[in-house]
Design a protein around this motif. Sequence first.
Motif, short mmCIF file in Angstrom:
data_model
loop_
_atom_site.label_atom_id
_atom_site.label_comp_id
_atom_site.label_asym_id
_atom_site.label_seq_id
_atom_site.Cartn_x
_atom_site.Cartn_y
_atom_site.Cartn_z
N LEU A 16 44.82 91.60 74.99
CA LEU A 16 45.63 90.92 73.97
C LEU A 16 46.90 91.75 73.76
O LEU A 16 46.85 92.87 73.27
N ILE A 17 48.01 91.20 74.20
CA ILE A 17 49.30 91.90 74.10
C ILE A 17 50.03 91.39 72.86
O ILE A 17 50.36 90.20 72.77
N GLU A 18 50.27 92.29 71.94
CA GLU A 18 50.89 91.90 70.67
C GLU A 18 52.41 91.75 70.85
O GLU A 18 53.04 92.48 71.60
N TYR A 19 52.96 90.74 70.15
CA TYR A 19 54.41 90.61 70.11
C TYR A 19 54.80 89.90 68.82
O TYR A 19 53.96 89.31 68.12
N LYS A 20 56.09 89.98 68.48
CA LYS A 20 56.61 89.42 67.24
C LYS A 20 57.36 88.12 67.52
O LYS A 20 58.05 87.99 68.53
N ILE A 21 57.20 87.17 66.59
CA ILE A 21 57.91 85.89 66.70
C ILE A 21 58.75 85.70 65.44
O ILE A 21 58.22 85.71 64.33
N PRO A 22 60.08 85.50 65.60
CA PRO A 22 60.92 85.23 64.42
C PRO A 22 60.74 83.78 63.98
O PRO A 22 60.76 82.86 64.79
N VAL A 23 60.54 83.57 62.69
CA VAL A 23 60.36 82.23 62.13
C VAL A 23 61.41 82.01 61.05
O VAL A 23 61.57 82.83 60.13
N VAL A 24 62.16 80.92 61.15
CA VAL A 24 63.23 80.62 60.18
C VAL A 24 62.65 79.86 58.99
O VAL A 24 61.98 78.84 59.16
N ARG A 25 62.92 80.39 57.79
CA ARG A 25 62.47 79.72 56.57
C ARG A 25 63.39 78.55 56.25
O ARG A 25 64.45 78.36 56.88
N LYS A 26 63.00 77.77 55.22
CA LYS A 26 63.82 76.62 54.80
C LYS A 26 65.17 77.04 54.26
O LYS A 26 66.14 76.30 54.34
N ASN A 27 65.25 78.24 53.69
CA ASN A 27 66.54 78.73 53.12
C ASN A 27 67.36 79.48 54.18
O ASN A 27 68.27 80.24 53.86
N ASN A 28 66.97 79.27 55.46
CA ASN A 28 67.69 79.87 56.61
C ASN A 28 67.53 81.38 56.73
O ASN A 28 68.22 82.01 57.55
N THR A 29 66.64 81.97 55.95
CA THR A 29 66.35 83.39 56.18
C THR A 29 65.25 83.48 57.24
O THR A 29 64.55 82.50 57.52
N THR A 30 65.12 84.64 57.83
CA THR A 30 64.16 84.81 58.94
C THR A 30 63.05 85.77 58.54
O THR A 30 63.29 86.78 57.88
N ARG A 31 61.83 85.40 58.96
CA ARG A 31 60.69 86.29 58.79
C ARG A 31 60.03 86.49 60.15
O ARG A 31 60.23 85.70 61.09
N THR A 32 59.20 87.50 60.26
CA THR A 32 58.55 87.82 61.54
C THR A 32 57.04 87.67 61.40
O THR A 32 56.44 88.13 60.44
N VAL A 33 56.42 86.95 62.39
CA VAL A 33 54.97 86.81 62.41
C VAL A 33 54.40 87.56 63.62
O VAL A 33 55.06 87.72 64.65
N ARG A 34 53.19 87.99 63.46
CA ARG A 34 52.51 88.74 64.51
C ARG A 34 51.64 87.79 65.34
O ARG A 34 50.82 87.05 64.80
N SER A 35 51.83 87.80 66.64
CA SER A 35 51.02 86.96 67.52
C SER A 35 50.63 87.76 68.76
O SER A 35 50.96 88.95 68.87
N PHE A 36 49.95 87.08 69.68
CA PHE A 36 49.44 87.78 70.87
C PHE A 36 49.58 86.89 72.10
O PHE A 36 49.63 85.66 72.00
N ARG A 37 49.63 87.54 73.23
CA ARG A 37 49.55 86.84 74.51
C ARG A 37 48.28 87.31 75.20
O ARG A 37 48.02 88.51 75.30
N ILE A 38 47.51 86.34 75.69
CA ILE A 38 46.26 86.68 76.39
C ILE A 38 46.59 86.90 77.86
O ILE A 38 47.14 86.01 78.53
N LYS A 39 46.27 88.06 78.35
CA LYS A 39 46.51 88.39 79.75
C LYS A 39 45.15 88.48 80.45
O LYS A 39 44.45 89.49 80.38
N PRO A 40 44.75 87.39 81.17
CA PRO A 40 43.43 87.38 81.82
C PRO A 40 43.46 88.06 83.19
O PRO A 40 44.48 88.08 83.88
N GLU A 41 42.31 88.57 83.57
CA GLU A 41 42.15 89.15 84.90
C GLU A 41 40.80 88.70 85.45
O GLU A 41 39.75 88.92 84.83
N ILE A 42 40.83 88.05 86.60
CA ILE A 42 39.59 87.62 87.25
C ILE A 42 39.08 88.77 88.11
O ILE A 42 39.74 89.22 89.04
N ARG A 43 37.91 89.25 87.78
CA ARG A 43 37.34 90.40 88.49
C ARG A 43 36.61 89.91 89.75
O ARG A 43 35.54 89.30 89.66
N LYS A 44 37.21 90.21 90.89
CA LYS A 44 36.67 89.71 92.15
C LYS A 44 35.27 90.24 92.44
O LYS A 44 34.43 89.53 92.99
N LYS A 45 35.02 91.47 92.08
CA LYS A 45 33.70 92.05 92.31
C LYS A 45 32.63 91.31 91.50
O LYS A 45 31.52 91.07 91.99
#
Length: 585
Positions: free
Chosen positions: A396-425
């Motif tokens: 799970l690789i963490e990264y930040k996403i900017p989100v624009v509020r209704k009053n045009n100000t910006t806030r940051t939310v924490r999200s993740f990217r799933i990086k899968p690996e198929i284990r051949k063995k």
Amino acid sequence: MYLKCSGNRPGDDSIGYYKVVESYRNKNNEVRQRILLNLGAIPHEKADKLKALLAAYRKPDVVCISLEDILVTEHKDYLDINVLYHLWQKWKLDKLFADFKFVVPMVINRCIDPKSKIGVTKWVGKTILPEIMDISYENINPFAIYNELDQLNQMEEKIQKHLFHQLEKKTDVLFYDITSTYFEGESCILCARGYSRDHRQDKKQIVIALVINEMGYPFYWKVLPGNTQDVTTMVDLVETLKQDFKINKCTLIFDRGMVSDDNLNFLRDKNMHFITVLDRDQIKTLGLFDLSIFTEFDFSKNIAEQLPGFQKYDDSLYYQEKQKGNTRYILGFNLDMRKDQMKTFQEKLNRVMEYIKKKNKELSQAKRSRNQEKLRKQLDKELRSKGMHKVIHYQLIEYKIPVVRKNNTTRTVRSFRIKPEIRKKEVKKATALFGLSCFVTELNKEELNTDKVIAAYRSKYLIEQSFMVIKNMIKLRPVYLTISERVQAHVTVCILSYLLLMTMDNILKNSELDLSVSDALAELSGCKANTIEIKNQDKLIRNITEPTFIQKKLVETFGCKKVLRKSFYKKFLEKMEVKTMQCQK
């Protein structure tokens, strides 16, 4: 008196010269004709109508009417009902249920057009059954059918022993399996959540144990709580076979779900022969076979050369046999099974990867911060449900996403990217034993050689097929009843319906007709008991639909040609007429 044509008009074959004549005997007792009326030249089409008039004059039961005056006012199911009732009698079930009004309709209805229990009380009046059974259903409370279910359940053991005695000489080989069926509603005390063979984990269910002989005929069944495990049913079954049915010698064939050391030892102690198979995990614990040869298997190379010590059974199965004590272990490697299992594995893997892809898209559009631990639990649950938790590793690789509020100000939310690996063995390890099964039996080679052991177990498809018929054609599921005794009786009705259909199937297989049971019933359903009314006349005509060639062949095949004889069906048609007159009064 009749119409006689003395020839056609020259040059016009559509017109003939007609006269009305009658026969008489002269003084020498010779037959002669006298002309009553010369009609002259009239079209043959008009002459045919005059012939009909004269026929009506000669025969009181012949009438001249317009086609528009003929009304078919009633159809009753006739031929399919009679054939199924004939098979019911063949099993001597008519005597066993002589005091029941609704059991026969319930069973036959499940074979033809499955309806609810109340639906059966309406359906039966549209068939010839009331006349066959000489029962009037007109004034019977439809809810009485539920009382019969209660009585039917009390007869379960008696029914099973009755069927067993019909099969007593054909019980050397028995197949045993269990299935489940789901409920609509949750009030029945038998229903519970368990392993669903219908893939309905959202529903509570019951479990049904079934024993059939090698012809597919059932004689023992039992409804069990929905959370019953396969492996726990074996002891009770064997005790029942020995105590209730006095079966001391037979070969019991059952699925790997019932296999455990305790069960196999119990069967040995009871001197019960058996044929079953071990699953892949059980094969590994045997330590009898070299399984390493399957880890590097190459389909592009010669199969036999990669299987030292194995013999060919058929184009897809190779086997090797070893013995431990009195038990024979036959390791089978099935190419088709391996390919199917590899395909299923790949499909599951693809579904998990697609799930991760969609999840990543969802995470990339997050509007609020995500909890890492919660996300990990969701992923682990999905991987385990598909059996991929060892095959797929992820970060799970963490990264930040900017989100624009209704009053045009910006806030940051924490999200993740799933990086899968198929284990051949792990893939290799998980798929190494695909295509393997191990047949197990106590029967020695003199009693049953290896080929026959494999063939006997493969015949287990009969009981798997029986469950398919009971669920899909007879419509066992879903179950709407709530009282346990009535649920058990519902299962009994479905088993008896299956008995009739299996009887049909075996007869058709041994005939020259290339028809399935469904096709045969569809053909038979076309022959009805009909009521024909003539407008403006106090006359009703009752007859059966003219049977087709196939219908005649079918009744001959099932051994009931009599149902198409007028002397047979006339008595039922007369009963229909009596009931009609009573209704009119």
